[in-house]
Design an enzyme around this catalytic site. Sequence first.
Site, PDB file in Angstrom:
ATOM      1  N   LYS A  36      37.792  49.530  43.311  1.00 25.63           N
ATOM      2  CA  LYS A  36      38.082  48.295  42.572  1.00 25.63           C
ATOM      3  C   LYS A  36      36.817  47.461  42.418  1.00 25.63           C
ATOM      4  O   LYS A  36      36.477  47.017  41.319  1.00 25.63           O
ATOM      5  CB  LYS A  36      39.162  47.483  43.282  1.00 25.63           C
ATOM      6  N   ASP A  95      43.360  45.284  40.896  1.00 23.33           N
ATOM      7  CA  ASP A  95      43.621  44.514  42.112  1.00 23.33           C
ATOM      8  C   ASP A  95      45.130  44.322  42.243  1.00 23.33           C
ATOM      9  O   ASP A  95      45.907  44.940  41.523  1.00 23.33           O
ATOM     10  CB  ASP A  95      42.874  43.173  42.077  1.00 23.33           C
TER      11      ASP A  95
END
Length: 210
Positions: A122, A140
């Site tokens: 991420k 996320d």
Amino acid sequence: MKKSKKEVKKILDILSKTYTNPQTVLKYNNNFELLIAVMLSAQTTDNQVNKVTPKLFEKYKTPEDFAKLETEELEKYIKGVGLYKTKSKNIIKTAKILVEKYNGKIPETREELIKLPGVGRKTANVILSVAFGKDAIAVDTHVFRVANRIGLANSKDERGTEEDLMKVIPKELWGKAHHWLIFHGRNTCKARNPKCAECPIKDYCDYYKK
């Protein structure tokens, strides 16, 4: 339920008109500060990160500065964020690698980025997208929740969600779509009490239709 190309386009069009300035709310002055801020944001709100970084970045500005720090010194500045002890160790280790291996620069490939301590997929995708303008979708908690609720994705984990989104969203919109979904998650499609009645994309949302 799988979305048609027409439905996906409509969802993205509405989100683009709702969130007209799709960019990170993290405050930073350069790519290195962005990397630190994104590392700090894991399991912590961006607003909380923005509270601790001004004083930190005022005193320590470069990978060289951070590489010389003791973990206890860095902890003093970042103890307002979650997991600050682990993050302190990882940030210092990463700074040392950047100095020793990359001449103080941030690497520009996912493969290199995810080898840095404390940098997962991420975080790497945020850096690729925001710092270097590369096509990447960072998933996320907001993106994961919103994408799966709407029906843009159908996955039990973040990696699967990323892959689902990459299939249905045009590549050139990946970076913007990441921010649209984040803002939508923060403002409307909240985790506990989503504001479905006022949601601009409710007519296309699997969660709302249920």
